[in-house]
Design a protein around this motif. Structure first.
Motif, short mmCIF file in Angstrom:
data_model
loop_
_atom_site.label_atom_id
_atom_site.label_comp_id
_atom_site.label_asym_id
_atom_site.label_seq_id
_atom_site.Cartn_x
_atom_site.Cartn_y
_atom_site.Cartn_z
N VAL A 122 27.28 37.10 56.36
CA VAL A 122 27.20 36.44 57.67
C VAL A 122 26.05 37.03 58.48
O VAL A 122 25.23 36.31 59.06
CB VAL A 122 28.55 36.59 58.41
CG1 VAL A 122 28.39 36.20 59.88
CG2 VAL A 122 29.61 35.74 57.76
N LEU A 145 23.43 38.48 57.40
CA LEU A 145 22.16 38.10 56.78
C LEU A 145 21.74 36.70 57.21
O LEU A 145 20.61 36.48 57.65
CB LEU A 145 22.34 38.16 55.25
CG LEU A 145 21.12 37.87 54.41
CD1 LEU A 145 20.88 39.07 53.49
CD2 LEU A 145 21.29 36.64 53.56
N VAL A 146 22.69 35.75 57.12
CA VAL A 146 22.37 34.38 57.48
C VAL A 146 22.01 34.30 58.97
O VAL A 146 21.06 33.63 59.37
CB VAL A 146 23.54 33.44 57.14
CG1 VAL A 146 23.26 32.04 57.62
CG2 VAL A 146 23.78 33.43 55.64
N ARG A 147 22.78 35.02 59.80
CA ARG A 147 22.50 34.99 61.24
C ARG A 147 21.09 35.47 61.53
O ARG A 147 20.40 34.93 62.40
CB ARG A 147 23.49 35.90 61.98
CG ARG A 147 24.88 35.34 62.09
CD ARG A 147 25.73 36.32 62.89
NE ARG A 147 25.14 36.55 64.19
CZ ARG A 147 25.72 36.20 65.32
NH1 ARG A 147 26.88 35.62 65.32
NH2 ARG A 147 25.12 36.44 66.46
N ARG A 148 20.67 36.48 60.82
CA ARG A 148 19.33 37.02 61.11
C ARG A 148 18.25 36.09 60.58
O ARG A 148 17.18 35.99 61.17
CB ARG A 148 19.19 38.42 60.52
CG ARG A 148 20.07 39.41 61.28
CD ARG A 148 20.07 40.75 60.62
NE ARG A 148 18.93 41.54 61.04
CZ ARG A 148 18.72 42.80 60.61
NH1 ARG A 148 19.56 43.35 59.77
NH2 ARG A 148 17.70 43.46 61.03
#
Lengths: 60, 688
Positions: free
Chosen positions: A9, A11-14
């Motif tokens: 999560v 990782l995807v947010r960044r």
């Protein structure tokens, strides 16, 4: 198990450029323990505004 | 790996790539599989990354993993955050990829697949990826400074200010031409209009949800948004078939143009959390999803390319846009081969995130190679259509008329086969009233993508859904550029305007916000409206202007890069930026002069104005124009467009002259060979 999901999560947010309050808190605690960090709402508002002020945010 | 094995592998990769190129170039007559194009592209990318980008990494900048990056030295938890290279890569790619690499190759397919493919593949290796990488590395060495600041510090104030004004001009042209693409895709299509229109309330719902109900739950909110997007696809289909809603949302181009202007204005004045930010999240997911899906689809289907390698339109008589192969293929395809806009991102967010400066090679050079692959896939999707269908969709009504029969007749004269019922059946399969003259590239790309997707999943019955899905994806892309671009334009205008009148620059004073937003929208709105009322379809005049402006920005970026390389004492390697720079100077100069002065009224702005004047003097009106006022407006538009092209031409000349002055001073020893690079600081990062 949850840590893998949490990391995914994060990782995807960044990648999509969502404001990362946790990273900001970690930074303030590590580098400037004497400072009071801004609230999450203030942080998010400031980050979003900053994102759409520069031409570097958007491409063709 | 032993040395000989590595050498062997790279020799094989090079040979396979060369063989694929040879096959593409020499094979004539029958259709050719897209696999050849993909192979040529991927092998070239691999070799270019391994060998050519190494010159920049090792010889020029000598990227050093032990050197602390701005993200580490200036860490603030906000802009400067040390980040893993894969995340930076994803973030950078999501930021640089937009509708440009999809639309440009689709339009350039009128020359055949080969010219566009060669320019995309060779251009990225020697031009676009070099530019992105050099600017990223230069910015990382300068605390993440922007392109404008670097131009000012390394070249001089004249180049710096010219770059600033040029960026503003580019934004305006970019927004207007992309808005035109969306308008052309949505006009007379209730399904597409409703589906794309619904993305606005969906984004606003997400914004409210994210702010008040579940603060911080970005992924959860995005997941809800994606489900709602899928529903909006069906809602559009339902509304289009509805007896009252269907006609209500079947809008003409003028109405849609006004709607897009209102949207851009609203997005610029309302808080970003309500519309811009949630839209951007959605767009990022859809973008990455579709790019991956398209890659998988093309790999599974490996469709044959129906378009010939080269068409007769390289002589300049092309219906999609007028102008010869040189320089117009290099102008039409900007993003995907080389895009100046990337220099703004490579000197924006990305350099402030790199935790290790050696990662700049993968992020800068590699990121651009990936975008180039997207452009190749868009070209494949456009060339999957038969030439007849491609030209029926992409040629304006002024050339092919307004019925399938007239289109078939004109297209037959060009030597391509189009049965009128074939086009009618295709329109019916995607549930549109007509696909004729849907210029701008988006609809033909959507048809191409839909046919690839449908042959993997769903078959013919799914064509209509896939077509509108692809359109929604393109529109979502484009509208996020329109709204964010308007807002950025507003900030730039306020920043410039405050020198004239201080209160105009106050970013939270409502009158200034409204006034500056209105001015920015009026500027791009003018070009958009000119485009939708143009009998030649608008793309013919506006897309080249956009291409010229984007290549101008790339020229500025490469001038900055060249200056930095010379000042670093690496003049031996300066050809790396000089080759693409010289090429772009030739291309932009030729293209601007051609657009201004060409004798053919379809190409040259001034001769087109004269042609309209002559018609008026003879008591006639140009085809597709209703009255004298409309004809006079055409003349004004031509004059404005000629001025815009002249402005871009002047900007190239100014920056090039200023740069050459600096190079000469440094190389002749009159100025010190020193750059504004931040001094070396050793990293404290573990493992370095």
């Amino acid at each position: 198990m949850s840590t893998t999901l949490d990391r995914l999560v994060a990782l995807v947010r960044r990648i999509i450029g969502a404001p990362d309050y946790a990273a900001y808190l970690a930074h303030v605690r590590a580098r400037h323990p004497e400072r009071v960090p801004v609230s999450e709402q203030e942080f998010v508002a400031e980050r979003l505004n900053a994102r759409y002020e520069r031409p570097g945010a958007r491409c063709c | 790996m032993p040395r000989w094995l590595s050498a062997l592998i790279w020799a094989v990769v090079s040979l396979v790539g060369a063989a694929a190129f040879g096959y593409l170039g020499l094979r004539r007559g029958e259709t050719i599989s897209a696999a050849w194009l993909l192979t040529a592209a991927v092998c070239t990318y691999a070799v270019a990354y391994r060998f050519y980008s190494k010159i920049v990494a090792a010889k020029i900048f000598a990227l050093d993993a032990t050197r602390a990056t701005p993200a580490e030295r200036l860490a603030d938890g906000r802009d400067y955050v040390p980040t893993n290279k894969w995340i930076v890569f994803g973030h950078h790619f999501a930021a640089i990829s937009g509708p440009g690499p999809l639309v440009g190759p689709t339009l350039a397919a009128q020359f055949g697949f080969l010219p566009g493919a060669l320019w995309i593949i060779v251009g990225v290796a020697l031009g676009g990826a070099v530019q992105d990488f050099v600017i990223l590395a230069a910015s990382v060495r300068r605390d993440g400074k922007s392109l404008g600041t670097m131009a000012k510090e390394e070249i001089g104030p004249i180049a710096g200010y010219t770059a600033l004004v040029a960026v503003m001009g580019i934004m305006i042209i970019l927004i207007s031409v992309l808005a035109l693409v969306v308008v052309n895709a949505l006009r007379d299509s209730a399904w597409a209009t409703v589906t794309v229109g619904l993305t606005i309330p969906i984004a606003m719902f997400m914004g409210v949800y994210l702010r008040f109900l579940r603060p911080g739950a970005v992924l959860e909110t995005s997941a809800i948004g994606l489900v709602m997007l899928a529903i909006s696809l069906y809602a559009g289909q339902w509304a289009a078939a509805h007896p009252t809603l269907g006609p209500l949302f079947t809008l003409d181009a003028r109405t849609l143009a006004w709607a897009v202007m209102v949207y851009g204005f609203a997005a610029s004045v309302i808080p970003v959390w309500l519309l811009l930010a949630p839209r951007d999240y959605l767009s990022a997911f859809v973008k990455i999803g579709v790019v991956v899906a398209l890659a998988v689809g093309i790999l599974l289907v490996l469709p044959p390319l129906q378009m010939p390698a080269v068409t007769q339109f390289i002589d300049g008589s092309g219906p999609v846009f007028a102008g010869k192969l040189f320089p117009f293929v290099f102008i039409t395809i900007a993003c995907g081969a080389i895009s100046g806009f990337h220099a703004l991102i490579a000197s924006g967010t990305t350099p402030k995130l790199l935790e290790n400066e050696a990662d700049a090679r993968m992020v800068g050079y590699g990121g651009m190679l990936t975008e180039s692959l997207v452009a190749v896939m868009a070209l494949i999707a456009a060339c999957v259509l038969t030439p007849g269908v491609y030209f029926a969709i992409n040629a304006p009504a002024g050339i092919i008329g307004t019925t399938a029969e007239s289109a078939a007749q004109v297209i037959a004269q060009w030597g391509f086969v189009l049965r009128p019922e074939e086009l009618t059946a295709l329109a019916a399969s995607v549930e549109e009233s007509s696909l004729l003259s849907r210029t701008g590239g988006a609809p033909s790309l959507a048809v191409g993508m839909a046919s690839i997707f449908a042959s993997v999943l769903g078959g013919d019955t799914a064509m209509a859904l896939w077509y509108h899905f692809a359109l929604m994806f393109e529109a979502l892309f484009i509208l996020t550029t329109v709204d964010a671009g308007t807002r950025v334009g507003r900030f730039m205008l306020q920043d410039l305007g405050k020198h004239l009148w201080e209160p105009f620059g106050r970013v939270s004073w409502y009158p200034a916000v409204v006034a500056s937003s209105a001015i920015v929208v009026a500027m791009w709105g003018y070009f958009l409206y000119q485009g939708v009322t143009d009998p030649l379809g608008g793309i013919n005049s506006l897309w080249p202007l956009f291409g010229i402006s984007n290549q101008l920005l790339a020229t500025i970026a490469l001038c900055v890069g060249t200056t930095i390389i010379i000042k670093m004492g690496k003049v031996r390697w300066v050809y790396v930026t000089v080759i693409p720079m010289v090429w772009l100077v030739i291309v932009t100069t030729t293209a601007s002069l051609t657009k201004i002065f060409a004798a053919d009224p379809r190409v040259g702005f001034l001769s087109h104005a004269q042609w309209v004047r002559d018609l008026l003097a003879a008591g006639e009106l140009p085809p597709g124009v209703r009255d004298v006022i409309g004809a006079q407006r055409l003349i004004l538009n031509d004059q404005v467009n000629a001025l815009v092209a002249a402005f871009f031409l002047t900007a190239v000349a100014v920056i090039l002259a200023d740069s050459i002055r600096v190079w000469w001073r440094v190389l002749s020893g009159r100025a010190p060979m020193a750059t504004a690079e931040a001094p070396y600081v050793a990293t404290a990062r573990a493992g370095a």
